[in-house]
Write a protein that holds these residues in place. Sequence first.
Motif, PDB file in Angstrom:
ATOM      1  N   LEU A 151      35.799  53.546  30.631  1.00 13.99           N
ATOM      2  CA  LEU A 151      37.075  53.495  29.913  1.00 13.99           C
ATOM      3  C   LEU A 151      38.189  53.045  30.855  1.00 13.99           C
ATOM      4  N   LEU A 152      38.218  53.598  32.048  1.00 12.97           N
ATOM      5  CA  LEU A 152      39.228  53.197  33.027  1.00 12.97           C
ATOM      6  C   LEU A 152      38.965  51.776  33.522  1.00 12.97           C
ATOM      7  N   THR A 153      37.726  51.440  33.790  1.00 14.60           N
ATOM      8  CA  THR A 153      37.402  50.100  34.281  1.00 14.60           C
ATOM      9  C   THR A 153      37.896  49.030  33.316  1.00 14.60           C
ATOM     10  N   ALA A 154      37.734  49.266  32.022  1.00 14.40           N
ATOM     11  CA  ALA A 154      38.168  48.296  31.023  1.00 14.40           C
ATOM     12  C   ALA A 154      39.679  48.052  31.067  1.00 14.40           C
ATOM     13  N   GLN A 155      40.437  49.022  31.557  1.00 18.13           N
ATOM     14  CA  GLN A 155      41.896  48.877  31.619  1.00 18.13           C
ATOM     15  C   GLN A 155      42.381  48.251  32.919  1.00 18.13           C
ATOM     16  N   VAL A 156      41.630  48.449  33.992  1.00 14.99           N
ATOM     17  CA  VAL A 156      42.135  47.998  35.307  1.00 14.99           C
ATOM     18  C   VAL A 156      41.439  46.751  35.834  1.00 14.99           C
ATOM     19  N   ARG A 157      40.374  46.359  35.211  1.00 13.90           N
ATOM     20  CA  ARG A 157      39.639  45.185  35.686  1.00 13.90           C
ATOM     21  C   ARG A 157      39.891  44.032  34.734  1.00 13.90           C
ATOM     22  N   PRO A 158      40.357  42.909  35.241  1.00 14.74           N
ATOM     23  CA  PRO A 158      40.630  41.773  34.355  1.00 14.74           C
ATOM     24  C   PRO A 158      39.343  41.290  33.683  1.00 14.74           C
TER      25      PRO A 158
END
Length: 162
Positions: A151-158
């Motif tokens: 969930l976090l990766t989807a927000q911080v990784r382009p």
Amino acid sequence: MRGDDPAGSVTRALVERGETVATVESLTGGLVAAALVGVAGASAVFRGGLVVYATDLKSSLAGVPAQLLAERGPVDPDVAVALAEGGRSRCGADWALATTGVAGPRPQGGKPVGRVYVALAGPTGPLVRRLDLHGGRDVIRAASVTAALRLLTAQVRPARLG
């Protein structure tokens, strides 16, 4: 570090962005934090976390409104968001992940085994995901950790283009 390692992926993305993360965990009991600190270089991004397994600690340590807990119980999407927002504020992080749910072996408060909410609080606002997982405690807890990190990766990784 493998490319498919969610903790490694999110740590690298946060390092690149110069941002930090905190955790507030119930059913995962510190496993999200352990996954993050298991990555070399995590000290650059991981601020800390709270393990609030007992319902009263969700209020006193993480700042979840007591009335919300009384009305909805600890396994609720709004409680998950409040946990994440409380962790972000209390730990002074850019982002915070939270987990709450029922790992089993029995249902809790009318919620089935495997009902989990993972939440994220950050500069783009809160997000929450409901999971309906199957398997034993270890399987449910491990899947919850992976879901939170993704969930976090989807927000911080382009997003990668074609």
